[in-house]
Design an enzyme around this catalytic site. Structure first.
Site, PDB file in Angstrom:
ATOM      1  N   SER A   1       0.923  -1.181   0.189  1.00 34.78           N
ATOM      2  CA  SER A   1       0.059   0.154   0.012  1.00 34.78           C
ATOM      3  C   SER A   1       0.906   1.172   0.151  1.00 34.78           C
ATOM      4  O   SER A   1       1.856   1.364   0.673  1.00 34.78           O
ATOM      5  CB  SER A   1      -0.932   0.151   1.239  1.00 34.78           C
TER       6      SER A   1
ATOM      7  N   LYS B   1      -1.344  -0.749  -4.395  1.00 35.76           N
ATOM      8  CA  LYS B   1      -2.347  -0.321  -3.805  1.00 35.76           C
ATOM      9  C   LYS B   1      -2.121   1.199  -3.628  1.00 35.76           C
ATOM     10  O   LYS B   1      -1.173   1.580  -2.723  1.00 35.76           O
ATOM     11  CB  LYS B   1      -3.072  -0.823  -2.630  1.00 35.76           C
TER      12      LYS B   1
ATOM     13  N   LYS C   1      -3.324   5.063  -2.477  1.00 40.73           N
ATOM     14  CA  LYS C   1      -4.625   5.838  -1.624  1.00 40.73           C
ATOM     15  C   LYS C   1      -4.866   7.053  -2.612  1.00 40.73           C
ATOM     16  O   LYS C   1      -4.093   7.641  -3.088  1.00 40.73           O
ATOM     17  CB  LYS C   1      -3.834   6.257  -0.221  1.00 40.73           C
TER      18      LYS C   1
ATOM     19  N   ASP D   1      -7.467   2.881  -3.385  1.00 40.78           N
ATOM     20  CA  ASP D   1      -7.989   2.896  -1.960  1.00 40.78           C
ATOM     21  C   ASP D   1      -8.676   4.256  -1.619  1.00 40.78           C
ATOM     22  O   ASP D   1      -7.600   5.073  -1.409  1.00 40.78           O
ATOM     23  CB  ASP D   1      -7.106   2.220  -0.936  1.00 40.78           C
TER      24      ASP D   1
ATOM     25  N   GLU E   1     -11.344   0.613  -3.731  1.00 39.06           N
ATOM     26  CA  GLU E   1     -11.697   0.193  -2.264  1.00 39.06           C
ATOM     27  C   GLU E   1     -12.231   1.238  -1.506  1.00 39.06           C
ATOM     28  O   GLU E   1     -11.914   2.503  -1.521  1.00 39.06           O
ATOM     29  CB  GLU E   1     -10.204  -0.316  -1.688  1.00 39.06           C
TER      30      GLU E   1
ATOM     31  N   ASP F   1     -14.450  -2.533   2.445  1.00 36.00           N
ATOM     32  CA  ASP F   1     -13.503  -2.559   3.411  1.00 36.00           C
ATOM     33  C   ASP F   1     -14.272  -2.353   4.771  1.00 36.00           C
ATOM     34  O   ASP F   1     -15.066  -3.066   5.504  1.00 36.00           O
ATOM     35  CB  ASP F   1     -12.418  -1.870   3.336  1.00 36.00           C
TER      36      ASP F   1
ATOM     37  N   LYS G   1     -10.179  -7.802   7.158  1.00 40.21           N
ATOM     38  CA  LYS G   1      -9.221  -7.509   8.317  1.00 40.21           C
ATOM     39  C   LYS G   1      -9.928  -7.978   9.534  1.00 40.21           C
ATOM     40  O   LYS G   1     -10.840  -7.914   9.826  1.00 40.21           O
ATOM     41  CB  LYS G   1      -9.330  -5.879   8.491  1.00 40.21           C
TER      42      LYS G   1
ATOM     43  N   GLY H   1      -4.352  -4.701   5.416  1.00 41.78           N
ATOM     44  CA  GLY H   1      -3.327  -4.157   6.583  1.00 41.78           C
ATOM     45  C   GLY H   1      -3.906  -3.171   7.382  1.00 41.78           C
ATOM     46  O   GLY H   1      -4.536  -2.183   6.915  1.00 41.78           O
TER      47      GLY H   1
END
Length: 369
Positions: A136, A162, A164, A189, A214, A239, A263, A291
């Site tokens: 990430s 991934k 952000k 994400d 996400e 998520d 998660k 994570g």
């Protein structure tokens, strides 16, 4: 399984690099470790993934300590535990507080596997001897810094990137990444940063061949996500909205997503994780393990659950050295050619470094059964 005592320890660890998302920046992490000791002399370990501010969910380190001390540990002590599933069942009378529940339940699962003299992955039903690793990438100060960081991660062997995103740092940066790295497995994400008013803007991401977007909408939503998914070619991954197998069932039936991120802390532990896994597998919904900047104990539990068959996509379980100068387990979690090998020793397969843990413990409390 006869539980003799429980020890809570609060530690603080400094991240190697600040990690920025749409909801804030983390430079260090306060962590509650749970040790459950049995009369046989074995110990199982769990880790709370809560942070100090209620910005991912409503839980914090402080509320976790209160819930574990005043409610969850006393509930655990009411009667003997023969299987970890009983912990999850007993905790149903306490609403929410998933991270706190998970930390204790994970420790019981580790202890249970050790008493069975089996790897936790095998006890859970895992079928893999290695798992694919993604990474990430937080929001950066510049596009150039982002591209350089991704280039380094790809050289390290990570199987998926991934990124952000948030309004103002989304379509253009994804376009730039895709131009620079046309063939990588790439996902975005959003951490709940958008609304349905952004449908047309989010549709612009469809042209970049993303594996998924996400959690673009609100943290507890599955209805608006269904409307958005109907408009997007790109799969939506949920998520924050998924806290239970019931949440997952409703999201699947509504068409709110095509992928689910699991998660362990977010869903209250490994027992609920197994229910979600089986449900998703029966509906052909791929999964991956997210994570929460875990230290080694939480990371080891993530490796164990990712060994299950429906964890098809690379997760965020990066090696210890990605986050920490020195982790709290031995050996540390290592990656080779984009894979982490699933331990074959009993329990989580890693030994807590008790000397390091004691050196960074700011507060501890002992509970005798």
């Amino acid at each position: 399984m006869e539980i003799k005592s429980i020890i809570l320890r609060q530690i603080k660890m400094d991240l190697l690099h600040p990690f920025t998302t749409s909801v804030g920046t983390e430079e260090d992490k306060d962590i509650i470790l749970v040790e459950v000791k049995s009369k046989s002399g074995l110990s199982g370990f769990g880790e709370s993934v809560s942070i100090t501010q209620p910005i991912y969910n409503e839980e914090t380190v402080k509320t976790n300590w209160h819930m574990m001390s005043d409610h969850l540990i006393p509930l655990l002590y009411q009667e003997p535990v023969s299987h970890p599933d009983e912990v999850s069942e007993r905790y149903k009378k306490i609403r929410g507080n998933y991270n706190a529940k998970a930390a204790i339940e994970m420790a019981v699962w580790d202890l249970y596997a050790k008493e069975k003299n089996m790897p936790l992955a095998k006890v859970l039903g895992g079928v893999k001897d290695k798992i694919e690793v993604g990474v990430s990438v937080g929001i950066q100060q510049s596009q150039g810094k982002m591209l350089k960081q991704i280039e380094g991660y790809l050289k390290d062997g990570y199987k998926r990137i991934k990124v952000k995103i948030m309004p103002g740092w989304d379509v253009e940066i994804i376009k730039l990444i895709r131009q620079e790295f046309p063939h990588i497995q790439l996902m975005a994400d959003a951490n709940c940063a958008y609304t349905l008013n952004d449908i047309d803007h989010l549709k612009a991401l469809d042209e970049f061949g993303l594996t998924m977007i996400e959690q673009p909408l609100d943290h507890n939503d599955i209805v608006d996500h269904a409307r958005l998914q109907a408009e997007l070619k790109t799969p939506i991954c949920l998520d924050e909205s998924i806290h239970s197998a019931e949440d997952a069932r409703k999201a699947i039936e509504l068409g709110s997503c095509r992928i689910i991120n699991l998660k362990i802390g977010r869903v209250g532990g490994l027992t609920e994780s197994l229910k979600i896994h089986d449900l998703c597998e029966s509906h052909n919904i791929p999964m991956w393990c997210g994570g929460m900047l875990e230290a080694g104990i939480g990371r080891a539990h993530n490796i164990a659950i990712t060994s299950l068959s429906n964890f098809i996509l690379p997760g965020d379980t990066a090696p210890s050295s990605h986050y920490w100068k020195k982790d709290i387990i031995t050996p540390e979690v290592e990656m080779k050619d984009g894979y982490i090998y699933v331990p074959d020793s009993p329990g989580i397969g890693y030994e807590p470094d008790m000397e390091k843990i004691e050196n960074i413990t700011s507060y501890s409390r002992f509970y005798h059964y």
